[in-house]
Scaffold this motif. Sequence first.
Motif, mmCIF file in Angstrom:
data_model
loop_
_atom_site.group_PDB
_atom_site.id
_atom_site.type_symbol
_atom_site.label_atom_id
_atom_site.label_comp_id
_atom_site.label_asym_id
_atom_site.label_seq_id
_atom_site.Cartn_x
_atom_site.Cartn_y
_atom_site.Cartn_z
ATOM 1 N N GLY A 98 0.717 -1.144 0.092
ATOM 2 C CA GLY A 98 0.210 0.040 0.164
ATOM 3 C C GLY A 98 0.945 1.273 0.035
ATOM 4 O O GLY A 98 1.615 1.414 -0.695
ATOM 5 N N ASP A 99 0.673 2.076 1.092
ATOM 6 C CA ASP A 99 1.567 3.246 1.159
ATOM 7 C C ASP A 99 2.338 3.263 2.365
ATOM 8 O O ASP A 99 2.725 4.256 2.797
ATOM 9 C CB ASP A 99 0.615 4.503 1.088
ATOM 10 N N GLN A 100 2.460 1.926 2.899
ATOM 11 C CA GLN A 100 3.413 1.538 3.944
ATOM 12 C C GLN A 100 4.612 0.959 4.066
ATOM 13 O O GLN A 100 4.418 -0.028 3.081
ATOM 14 C CB GLN A 100 2.483 1.270 5.231
ATOM 15 N N TYR A 101 5.593 1.180 4.684
ATOM 16 C CA TYR A 101 6.968 0.339 4.656
ATOM 17 C C TYR A 101 6.935 -0.479 5.730
ATOM 18 O O TYR A 101 6.620 0.123 7.032
ATOM 19 C CB TYR A 101 8.080 1.006 4.451
ATOM 20 N N PHE A 102 7.092 -1.894 5.711
ATOM 21 C CA PHE A 102 7.220 -2.754 6.922
ATOM 22 C C PHE A 102 8.714 -3.376 6.821
ATOM 23 O O PHE A 102 9.219 -3.786 5.937
ATOM 24 C CB PHE A 102 6.354 -4.064 6.522
ATOM 25 N N LEU A 103 9.436 -3.110 8.010
ATOM 26 C CA LEU A 103 10.700 -3.798 8.127
ATOM 27 C C LEU A 103 10.773 -5.231 7.908
ATOM 28 O O LEU A 103 9.989 -6.015 8.519
ATOM 29 C CB LEU A 103 11.180 -3.562 9.489
ATOM 30 N N SER A 104 11.676 -5.888 7.073
ATOM 31 C CA SER A 104 11.683 -7.306 6.783
ATOM 32 C C SER A 104 12.999 -7.936 7.099
ATOM 33 O O SER A 104 12.918 -9.100 7.190
ATOM 34 C CB SER A 104 11.274 -7.491 5.181
#
Length: 142
Positions: A98-104
Amino acid sequence: MKTIYVRFLSAFFGLAAFAVAARAQEVDQIIVNVPYEFVAAGKTLPAGTYRVHRAYDDRGFKVLVMSSFENREGVLLLSSDVSTTSEYKPAVSFEHIGDQYFLSKIETADHIFTYPVSTKVANQVVAMKKQTIPASTSSGSN
């Protein structure tokens, strides 16, 4: 007799300096600048400079702390998978949903820490963010 004291003090200060130098080389520590807001361990963190390091020196191998210099934000991170690395490529990786970044992923000099991003949870976070941001309305005045 003075010679013995001088040798003893020299040895003491030499060992103390060695101990300080060894402590300065903390395992699994990096400093990273993240240019956008992101989600880590279910918490939304603002853009900024973060220090990543182990939560404990000798135990809790999979637990890292990510804390901000500027805004005093932080989060404990429990990795699902830790592997050793032979390359020195410190980095932080994100998944963009979406418009969000998730730490991976976090890569340090010694290890690679993996944080799987659940698509279901990611979609819930993105939906909640859209609900909390009020839509901008413009009223035309003629």
